[in-house]
Design an enzyme around this catalytic site. Structure first.
Site, PDB file in Angstrom:
ATOM      1  N   HIS A   1       3.607  -2.468   3.059  1.00 23.92           N
ATOM      2  CA  HIS A   1       3.645  -1.088   2.574  1.00 23.92           C
ATOM      3  C   HIS A   1       4.934  -0.805   1.823  1.00 23.92           C
ATOM      4  O   HIS A   1       6.013  -1.187   2.277  1.00 23.92           O
ATOM      5  CB  HIS A   1       3.506  -0.104   3.738  1.00 23.92           C
ATOM      6  CG  HIS A   1       2.180  -0.185   4.432  1.00 23.92           C
ATOM      7  ND1 HIS A   1       1.887  -1.175   5.359  1.00 23.92           N
ATOM      8  CD2 HIS A   1       1.066   0.579   4.327  1.00 23.92           C
ATOM      9  CE1 HIS A   1       0.643  -1.014   5.788  1.00 23.92           C
ATOM     10  NE2 HIS A   1       0.121   0.042   5.175  1.00 23.92           N
TER      11      HIS A   1
ATOM     12  N   HIS B   1      -6.156   3.013  -4.108  1.00 27.03           N
ATOM     13  CA  HIS B   1      -6.027   3.305  -2.673  1.00 27.03           C
ATOM     14  C   HIS B   1      -6.310   4.783  -2.390  1.00 27.03           C
ATOM     15  O   HIS B   1      -5.747   5.345  -1.443  1.00 27.03           O
ATOM     16  CB  HIS B   1      -4.622   2.922  -2.210  1.00 27.03           C
ATOM     17  CG  HIS B   1      -4.476   2.700  -0.726  1.00 27.03           C
ATOM     18  ND1 HIS B   1      -5.411   2.023   0.023  1.00 27.03           N
ATOM     19  CD2 HIS B   1      -3.495   3.072   0.151  1.00 27.03           C
ATOM     20  CE1 HIS B   1      -5.012   1.971   1.288  1.00 27.03           C
ATOM     21  NE2 HIS B   1      -3.867   2.612   1.389  1.00 27.03           N
TER      22      HIS B   1
ATOM     23  N   HIS C   1      -5.189   9.361   0.483  1.00 26.89           N
ATOM     24  CA  HIS C   1      -5.197   8.536   1.694  1.00 26.89           C
ATOM     25  C   HIS C   1      -5.969   9.195   2.841  1.00 26.89           C
ATOM     26  O   HIS C   1      -5.459   9.370   3.953  1.00 26.89           O
ATOM     27  CB  HIS C   1      -3.758   8.258   2.142  1.00 26.89           C
ATOM     28  CG  HIS C   1      -3.585   6.975   2.916  1.00 26.89           C
ATOM     29  ND1 HIS C   1      -3.851   6.881   4.264  1.00 26.89           N
ATOM     30  CD2 HIS C   1      -3.175   5.746   2.544  1.00 26.89           C
ATOM     31  CE1 HIS C   1      -3.596   5.668   4.685  1.00 26.89           C
ATOM     32  NE2 HIS C   1      -3.186   4.944   3.659  1.00 26.89           N
TER      33      HIS C   1
ATOM     34  N   ASP D   1       0.811  -1.220   0.000  1.00 23.47           N
ATOM     35  CA  ASP D   1       0.000   0.000   0.000  1.00 23.47           C
ATOM     36  C   ASP D   1       0.847   1.274   0.000  1.00 23.47           C
ATOM     37  O   ASP D   1       2.001   1.271   0.439  1.00 23.47           O
ATOM     38  CB  ASP D   1      -0.877   0.041   1.254  1.00 23.47           C
ATOM     39  CG  ASP D   1      -2.064  -0.901   1.192  1.00 23.47           C
ATOM     40  OD1 ASP D   1      -2.114  -1.743   0.267  1.00 23.47           O
ATOM     41  OD2 ASP D   1      -2.933  -0.809   2.076  1.00 23.47           O
TER      42      ASP D   1
END
Length: 352
Positions: free
Chosen positions: A304, A209, A213, A158
């Site tokens: 990540h 995503h 964020h 991510d």
């Protein structure tokens, strides 16, 4: 004391600096999303008495700024005017709100990230979606893991792409012949299309995503739609292929209403069932050990490649891959899990 408010928009970031009285104290500065290191250097140059402030839809910047030695605070909606349909509250508004009520800011901690201080609220949001998650899973619109009858694993990453981190992750994946799914932030995808090109050429998958964020429950439906659609366009354009079919909510943040909006968007919501909290930097050994302890057939592993220093993730990755290979697991993509393909998942090969 100086207060630097950082705003985000379609093309990058804007900084406004004010003093304790709210008066402008430095010229406005703008940086593209590909110049985060330069922005950190600019902020450091403003002196040690600087308070750097992001707002809560900007969840990909604080880790990199803190890694650069800056002190970062978060301003939440009650402190700020309403946001526009796309983009954050203007930088000057963030800076002046911070100067006017510094005690209302949340000081962010590197091992807790943008969610610092909001963990109970986040947990309550997630807990309140249990029945909706079960319903959408049964309908094939949400995935937390694949079938438990297939000895396969999906590695996911991510918050990238982030130069340095992402290339090192790709180097490891290439060495072992392992496919992974990258849940990209739209702003980063637009800024670093060459990295997405490499992902596609290596056979990796893509997920959406969001653009910046944010905490999804803070957004209106139209704001969420803008985040999703702009990120779809950025990923498709940068990668040179179709837009993603899967979406991952930042922090896992969700409410029943948000999950309903996501289902209506046509995207499958992709969660996870293996979470080593690598972003909190517990150590490479701890990251690898947690993944290997939690992994089961069909697991989706959350890692990540962006949002801060991800050296521990890179360091842990060979042990993760070799440990899973040693147990007879194969590696697949998240969208292959959601499609329930019948053919065997791609088999990784030991590194040379």
């Amino acid at each position: 004391m100086l207060y630097a408010g950082i705003a985000w928009g379609a093309g990058g970031y804007e900084i406004e600096v004010v003093g304790a009285d709210g008066a402008t104290a430095a010229p406005r500065a703008r940086f593209g999303a590909d110049r985060v290191a330069d922005m950190a250097g600019h902020l450091r140059g403003l002196g040690p008495e600087l308070t750097t402030v992001v707002e809560s839809t900007n969840g990909i910047l604080d880790g990199r700024l803190m890694a650069a030695g800056l002190t970062v605070f978060r301003a939440d909606p009650p402190l700020l005017p309403p946001r526009p349909g796309f983009g954050s509250v203007p930088a000057a508004e963030i800076a002046r709100a911070a100067a006017g009520a510094p005690s209302a800011l949340a000081r962010l901690i590197r091992t807790r990230g943008t969610q610092t201080g909001r963990e109970p609220e986040l947990a309550a949001w997630i807990e309140g979606t249990a029945s909706e998650v079960a319903r959408l899973t049964a309908e094939g619109r949400l995935l937390s893991h694949g079938g438990r009858d297939r000895k396969e694993i999906a590695l996911t990453f991510d918050d990238g792409p982030q130069p340095g981190n992402t290339e090192r992750v790709l180097d490891v994946l290439e060495r072992y012949g392992v496919p992974a799914t990258f849940f990209c932030v739209g702003m980063n995808a637009r800024a670093h299309p060459d990295i997405l090109t490499r992902m596609r050429e290596q056979g990796h998958g893509f997920g959406n995503h969001t653009w910046s964020h944010p905490f999804l429950p803070e957004l209106t439906r139209s704001q969420l739609t803008e985040q999703i659609e702009r990120t779809q366009e950025a990923i498709a354009e940068a990668a040179g292929g179709p837009a993603p079919t899967v979406f991952r909510p930042p922090y896992g943040s969700r409410t029943p209403e948000v999950l309903g909006w996501l289902a209506e968007s046509g995207l499958t919501t992709a969660l996870w069932d293996v979470v080593p909290d690598d972003w909190a930097m517990p150590g490479a050994d701890a990251v690898a050990r947690t993944v290997l302890d939690q992994a089961r057939p069909g697991s989706v592993v959350l890692l990540h490649d962006g949002g801060g220093d991800r050296s521990q993730t890179v360091e842990a990755l060979p042990a993760v891959i070799e440990g899973l290979l040693g147990r007879g697991y194969r590696f697949t993509l998240v969208d292959e899990m959601t499609a329930r393909v019948d053919e065997p998942a791609r088999t990784a090969v030991p590194a040379a």
